[in-house]
Design an enzyme around this catalytic site. Sequence first.
Site, PDB file in Angstrom:
ATOM      1  N   SER A  10      -8.284  43.545 -48.595  1.00  0.00           N
ATOM      2  CA  SER A  10      -9.398  42.800 -47.993  1.00  0.00           C
ATOM      3  C   SER A  10     -10.288  43.706 -47.141  1.00  0.00           C
ATOM      4  O   SER A  10     -11.318  43.266 -46.645  1.00  0.00           O
ATOM      5  CB  SER A  10      -8.867  41.657 -47.124  1.00  0.00           C
ATOM      6  OG  SER A  10      -8.054  42.172 -46.075  1.00  0.00           O
ATOM      7  N   GLY A  11      -9.897  44.957 -46.981  1.00  0.00           N
ATOM      8  CA  GLY A  11     -10.691  45.880 -46.166  1.00  0.00           C
ATOM      9  C   GLY A  11     -11.792  46.548 -46.975  1.00  0.00           C
ATOM     10  O   GLY A  11     -11.981  46.261 -48.159  1.00  0.00           O
ATOM     11  N   THR A  13     -12.277  49.943 -47.787  1.00  0.00           N
ATOM     12  CA  THR A  13     -11.886  50.876 -48.857  1.00  0.00           C
ATOM     13  C   THR A  13     -11.047  50.142 -49.903  1.00  0.00           C
ATOM     14  O   THR A  13     -11.110  50.476 -51.086  1.00  0.00           O
ATOM     15  CB  THR A  13     -11.101  52.082 -48.302  1.00  0.00           C
ATOM     16  OG1 THR A  13      -9.932  51.611 -47.632  1.00  0.00           O
ATOM     17  CG2 THR A  13     -11.943  52.911 -47.363  1.00  0.00           C
ATOM     18  N   CYS A 146     -12.579  60.736 -44.522  1.00  0.00           N
ATOM     19  CA  CYS A 146     -13.956  60.833 -45.011  1.00  0.00           C
ATOM     20  C   CYS A 146     -14.722  61.979 -44.350  1.00  0.00           C
ATOM     21  O   CYS A 146     -15.360  62.791 -45.035  1.00  0.00           O
ATOM     22  CB  CYS A 146     -14.679  59.505 -44.824  1.00  0.00           C
ATOM     23  SG  CYS A 146     -14.536  58.786 -43.184  1.00  0.00           S
ATOM     24  N   ASN A 306     -18.638  57.630 -47.861  1.00  0.00           N
ATOM     25  CA  ASN A 306     -17.287  57.600 -47.250  1.00  0.00           C
ATOM     26  C   ASN A 306     -16.318  56.711 -48.012  1.00  0.00           C
ATOM     27  O   ASN A 306     -15.109  56.940 -47.995  1.00  0.00           O
ATOM     28  CB  ASN A 306     -17.361  57.133 -45.790  1.00  0.00           C
ATOM     29  CG  ASN A 306     -18.133  55.859 -45.623  1.00  0.00           C
ATOM     30  OD1 ASN A 306     -19.326  55.809 -45.929  1.00  0.00           O
ATOM     31  ND2 ASN A 306     -17.472  54.823 -45.147  1.00  0.00           N
TER      32      ASN A 306
HETATM   33  N1  NAP Z   1     -13.592  53.092 -44.109  1.00  0.00           N
HETATM   34  C1  NAP Z   1     -13.667  54.330 -44.591  1.00  0.00           C
HETATM   35  O1  NAP Z   1     -14.767  54.814 -44.902  1.00  0.00           O
HETATM   36  C2  NAP Z   1     -12.434  55.178 -44.746  1.00  0.00           C
HETATM   37  C3  NAP Z   1     -12.583  56.438 -45.344  1.00  0.00           C
HETATM   38  C4  NAP Z   1     -11.429  57.235 -45.516  1.00  0.00           C
HETATM   39  C5  NAP Z   1     -10.200  56.759 -45.117  1.00  0.00           C
HETATM   40  N2  NAP Z   1     -10.107  55.545 -44.528  1.00  0.00           N
HETATM   41  C6  NAP Z   1      -8.772  55.100 -44.131  1.00  0.00           C
HETATM   42  O2  NAP Z   1      -8.376  54.093 -45.068  1.00  0.00           O
HETATM   43  C7  NAP Z   1      -7.587  53.103 -44.404  1.00  0.00           C
HETATM   44  C8  NAP Z   1      -8.257  51.743 -44.611  1.00  0.00           C
HETATM   45  O3  NAP Z   1      -9.546  51.798 -44.020  1.00  0.00           O
HETATM   46  P1  NAP Z   1     -10.570  50.598 -44.122  1.00  0.00           P
HETATM   47  O4  NAP Z   1     -11.818  51.070 -43.491  1.00  0.00           O
HETATM   48  O5  NAP Z   1     -10.612  50.063 -45.504  1.00  0.00           O
HETATM   49  O6  NAP Z   1      -9.851  49.535 -43.153  1.00  0.00           O
HETATM   50  P2  NAP Z   1     -10.146  47.984 -42.988  1.00  0.00           P
HETATM   51  O7  NAP Z   1     -11.468  47.640 -43.559  1.00  0.00           O
HETATM   52  O8  NAP Z   1      -9.891  47.662 -41.563  1.00  0.00           O
HETATM   53  O9  NAP Z   1      -9.005  47.278 -43.888  1.00  0.00           O
HETATM   54  C9  NAP Z   1      -7.653  47.361 -43.556  1.00  0.00           C
HETATM   55  C10 NAP Z   1      -6.834  46.562 -44.548  1.00  0.00           C
HETATM   56  O10 NAP Z   1      -5.442  46.705 -44.245  1.00  0.00           O
HETATM   57  C11 NAP Z   1      -4.849  45.412 -44.058  1.00  0.00           C
HETATM   58  N3  NAP Z   1      -3.864  45.571 -42.988  1.00  0.00           N
HETATM   59  C12 NAP Z   1      -4.111  45.824 -41.675  1.00  0.00           C
HETATM   60  N4  NAP Z   1      -2.961  45.957 -40.991  1.00  0.00           N
HETATM   61  C13 NAP Z   1      -1.970  45.789 -41.895  1.00  0.00           C
HETATM   62  C14 NAP Z   1      -0.551  45.795 -41.790  1.00  0.00           C
HETATM   63  N5  NAP Z   1       0.067  46.013 -40.624  1.00  0.00           N
HETATM   64  N6  NAP Z   1       0.169  45.543 -42.893  1.00  0.00           N
HETATM   65  C15 NAP Z   1      -0.420  45.325 -44.090  1.00  0.00           C
HETATM   66  N7  NAP Z   1      -1.777  45.311 -44.254  1.00  0.00           N
HETATM   67  C16 NAP Z   1      -2.532  45.542 -43.159  1.00  0.00           C
HETATM   68  C17 NAP Z   1      -6.005  44.488 -43.711  1.00  0.00           C
HETATM   69  O11 NAP Z   1      -5.773  43.167 -44.130  1.00  0.00           O
HETATM   70  P3  NAP Z   1      -4.879  42.126 -43.333  1.00  0.00           P
HETATM   71  O12 NAP Z   1      -4.959  42.505 -41.885  1.00  0.00           O
HETATM   72  O13 NAP Z   1      -5.455  40.803 -43.663  1.00  0.00           O
HETATM   73  O14 NAP Z   1      -3.494  42.297 -43.916  1.00  0.00           O
HETATM   74  C18 NAP Z   1      -7.136  45.077 -44.556  1.00  0.00           C
HETATM   75  O15 NAP Z   1      -7.060  44.606 -45.884  1.00  0.00           O
HETATM   76  C19 NAP Z   1      -7.522  53.509 -42.929  1.00  0.00           C
HETATM   77  O16 NAP Z   1      -6.329  54.184 -42.687  1.00  0.00           O
HETATM   78  C20 NAP Z   1      -8.709  54.442 -42.769  1.00  0.00           C
HETATM   79  O17 NAP Z   1      -8.515  55.401 -41.757  1.00  0.00           O
HETATM   80  C21 NAP Z   1     -11.182  54.734 -44.349  1.00  0.00           C
END
Ligand code: NAP
Length: 339
Positions: A10-11, A13, A146, A306
């Site tokens: 749901s996030g 990425t 990223c 990113n």
């Molecule tokens: N955004 C970027 O551009 C980017 C780039 C490179 C790397 N990253 C890395 O990729 C990862 C995800 O980033 P994002 O930006 O996509 O984050 P995000 O939008 O905040 O999404 C996080 C996801 O993880 C789930 N989640 C959160 N806590 C959890 C837990 N304890 N157990 C199971 N599921 C959990 C959330 O859904 P629920 O809470 O509903 O379960 C949600 O689906 C991070 O580690 C980030 O550092 C992000």
Amino acid sequence: MTEATVIGGSGYTGGELLRLIVGHPQLELGQVTSRSKERRTVTSVHPNLRGATDARFVHPDDLEDTDLLFTATPHGYTMEEMPRLRDHADTVVDLSGDFRLDDPAGYDEWYDEHPNPGMLDEAVYGVPELYRDEIRDASLIAAAGCNATASILALHPLVESGIVDDEDDVVLDVKASSSAGGASANTASHHAERSRVVRPYAPTSHRHQAEIEQETGLDVNMTVHAIEMVRGIAATAHALVEGVEEKELWKAYRGAYGDEPFVRVAKSRRGVYRYPEPKVVEGTNYCDVGFEVSDDRVVAFSAVDNMMKGSAGMAVQSANIALGYDEGAGLGFNGMHPV
Ligand SMILES: NC(=O)c1ccc[n+]([C@@H]2O[C@H](COP(=O)([O-])OP(=O)(O)OC[C@H]3O[C@@H](n4cnc5c(N)ncnc54)[C@H](OP(=O)(O)O)[C@@H]3O)[C@@H](O)[C@H]2O)c1
């Protein structure tokens, strides 16, 4: 077909992974997890996927066996859960920072104490331009950060060619978009506060510095700004080195990336976009890199989306390599102009 499951679907990425999986010729979508959106349709969160999937979110505790598991969760989750998750899938690609650093001490310094430090050795750093051969045999891939992806790919040719080494002063200035912070809102990401900012949010250091220093061997001085962009990272590296000629830089960058499918050298004398520009690579898996030189300084530029080359796109690129598929499978989008 290979079944691909996404934890954290749901996030931001996670959503990008879903977009890539449903368009991939060899992947089919397995489970998609979210605790907060359990039982809701995936398209209620990612409306761009209407018509492409009728999947619903499941709770991560209900994870079933799958072929390929992508974890797109905040830092801390896979660090704890990875032993259990690996029992469910032959190949795991982790998008978080939990397995990127080789040295457990790096976690003490930049994150938290690592509960599974023995597994760090098994993880391959998921930048194909640096570790393609290792990724081929990998069952655990740690996709790079990223900001780190953009910075490492800008600096890598300078290091490989010896133009810059660990004795040189390197200053790294990174401009990051709002989606880099993920889907959870906070006061700083509220529209009224975020709109039109050029805000230094990591003025003298950032966690990704640890990966950049690990992979380049350089001592970097890093600043990150939050800027007015939804997608994209722009990295500018300044190395104070004297007497470098432009032709040496061309040789270094062409040598490093001449055969790379997803890194393009962007440097020209004419045109509006003479150097790397995030909006040109939006939605694509490209990293554009460029450079300029003066008597006493080399400046290297790079731009990535990113959520593509900076996370989900590179994660799929790495999975393609690990599974023996065409490296570019599902990643063919060339972007749009103008956007
Ligand atoms: N955004 C970027 O551009 C980017 C780039 C490179 C790397 N990253 C890395 O990729 C990862 C995800 O980033 P994002 O930006 O996509 O984050 P995000 O939008 O905040 O999404 C996080 C996801 O993880 C789930 N989640 C959160 N806590 C959890 C837990 N304890 N157990 C199971 N599921 C959990 C959330 O859904 P629920 O809470 O509903 O379960 C949600 O689906 C991070 O580690 C980030 O550092 C992000």
